[in-house]
Motif scaffolding. Structure first.
Motif, short mmCIF file in Angstrom:
data_model
loop_
_atom_site.label_atom_id
_atom_site.label_comp_id
_atom_site.label_asym_id
_atom_site.label_seq_id
_atom_site.Cartn_x
_atom_site.Cartn_y
_atom_site.Cartn_z
N ASN A 121 0.81 -1.23 0.00
CA ASN A 121 0.00 0.00 0.00
C ASN A 121 0.84 1.27 0.00
OD1 ASN A 121 -2.36 -1.47 0.03
ND2 ASN A 121 -2.64 -1.33 2.25
N LEU A 122 2.01 1.21 0.59
CA LEU A 122 2.78 2.43 0.82
C LEU A 122 3.97 2.61 -0.11
CD1 LEU A 122 2.69 2.21 4.70
CD2 LEU A 122 1.44 3.87 3.34
N THR A 123 4.32 1.57 -0.87
CA THR A 123 5.43 1.71 -1.82
C THR A 123 4.84 1.74 -3.23
OG1 THR A 123 5.75 -0.67 -2.04
CG2 THR A 123 7.03 0.44 -0.32
N ASN A 124 5.71 1.93 -4.23
CA ASN A 124 5.18 1.95 -5.60
C ASN A 124 5.08 0.51 -6.13
OD1 ASN A 124 7.54 1.30 -7.40
ND2 ASN A 124 8.40 3.00 -6.22
N PRO A 125 4.31 0.30 -7.20
CA PRO A 125 4.07 -1.07 -7.68
C PRO A 125 5.34 -1.80 -8.12
CG PRO A 125 2.59 0.50 -8.75
CD PRO A 125 3.58 1.30 -7.98
N ASN A 126 6.40 -1.05 -8.44
CA ASN A 126 7.63 -1.69 -8.90
C ASN A 126 8.64 -1.96 -7.79
OD1 ASN A 126 7.24 -1.96 -11.78
ND2 ASN A 126 7.19 0.27 -11.80
N THR A 127 8.29 -1.59 -6.56
CA THR A 127 9.22 -1.84 -5.45
C THR A 127 9.51 -3.34 -5.38
OG1 THR A 127 8.44 0.07 -4.20
CG2 THR A 127 9.57 -1.65 -2.96
N VAL A 128 10.79 -3.67 -5.34
CA VAL A 128 11.19 -5.08 -5.26
C VAL A 128 11.18 -5.50 -3.79
CG1 VAL A 128 13.11 -6.69 -5.60
CG2 VAL A 128 12.58 -4.98 -7.36
N ILE A 129 10.36 -6.49 -3.46
CA ILE A 129 10.28 -6.95 -2.08
C ILE A 129 10.94 -8.33 -1.98
CG2 ILE A 129 8.78 -7.47 -0.11
CD1 ILE A 129 6.65 -5.65 -1.40
N ILE A 130 11.89 -8.44 -1.05
CA ILE A 130 12.56 -9.72 -0.85
C ILE A 130 12.29 -10.19 0.58
CG2 ILE A 130 14.78 -8.55 -0.37
CD1 ILE A 130 16.14 -11.11 -1.57
N LEU A 131 11.82 -11.42 0.70
CA LEU A 131 11.52 -12.01 2.00
C LEU A 131 12.78 -12.67 2.55
CD1 LEU A 131 9.36 -12.88 4.10
CD2 LEU A 131 8.97 -14.92 2.71
N ILE A 132 13.11 -12.33 3.80
CA ILE A 132 14.32 -12.88 4.42
C ILE A 132 13.95 -13.64 5.69
CG2 ILE A 132 16.60 -12.36 5.40
CD1 ILE A 132 16.35 -11.39 2.54
#
Length: 217
Positions: free
Chosen positions: A113-124
């Motif tokens: 919701n708070l970042t842009n659609p292209n923000t790369v999210i990596i689960l650690i």
């Protein structure tokens, strides 16, 4: 030292945020990445901490600006303001505490919701060195990551295992998004700044270019 080289020794700046429950090792991951040291007895972050490091991606030098956010609920309002304009987000849980894994969907909702659609999210999955106390399997976390379109790694801020890779994998994906045009560098929220270095011996001029007649480009 001759200072005749370009004004910047990197071509891009990528903004990262690190999010997740309190005590999962967010600050320790940052410290391990920037200082190559394990910080035992990390105090809980109050608000936001900051770190930087220059890495290389596809032959380009990239400066990572990393914002490490507090995991405590009472800081949520403060930390939410740092999500804006993040190019990458490391979403961290502790493999020995299932509650921190169960809360991921709430962190992910915030991130989406708070970042842009292209923000790369990596689960650690941090604390991979504590295999004997494992409470979350690699398989289920991997499945969660795949279902939500996230990169995924298990890491250990203590041993340093996969810490480098976590920050690098996200950077590679961001760089790929720049190359294929899906990330607009001119958008204020992209989380990326391009810093072209001056040509050797030249200087960056800011003289206006002559306008072509009738050209609206």
């Amino acid at each position: 030292v001759k200072m005749t080289t370009a004004p910047y020794n990197y071509s891009y700046i990528f903004k990262y945020i690190i999010i997740g429950d309190m005590g999962v090792g967010k600050s320790c991951l940052l410290h391990q990445f920037t200082e190559k040291k394990f910080m035992a007895d990390c105090p809980h972050t109050i608000g936001v901490e900051f770190g930087t490091r220059i890495i290389e991606v596809s032959g380009q030098k990239v400066k990572l600006q990393i914002w490490d956010t507090a995991g405590q609920e009472r800081f949520r309002a403060v930390t939410r303001s740092y999500y804006r304009g993040a190019a990458g987000a490391l979403m961290v849980y502790d493999i020995t505490r299932r509650s921190t894994y169960n809360h991921l969907s709430s962190w992910l909702t915030d991130a989406r919701n708070l970042t842009n659609p292209n923000t790369v999210i990596i689960l650690i999955g941090n604390k991979a060195d504590l295999e004997a106390q494992r409470d979350v399997t690699y398989e289920e976390a991997k499945q969660f990551a795949e279902e939500n379109g996230l990169l995924f790694l298990e890491a250990s801020a203590k041993t340093g295992e996969n810490v480098e890779d976590a920050f690098l994998e996200a950077a590679k994906k961001i760089y790929q998004n720049i190359q294929d045009g899906s990330l607009d560098l001119n958008a204020a929220e992209s989380g990326v700044q391009h810093k072209p270095s001056a040509p050797h011996g030249g200087r960056l001029t800011s003289e206006p270019q002559p306008q072509k007649e009738g050209c609206s480009c």
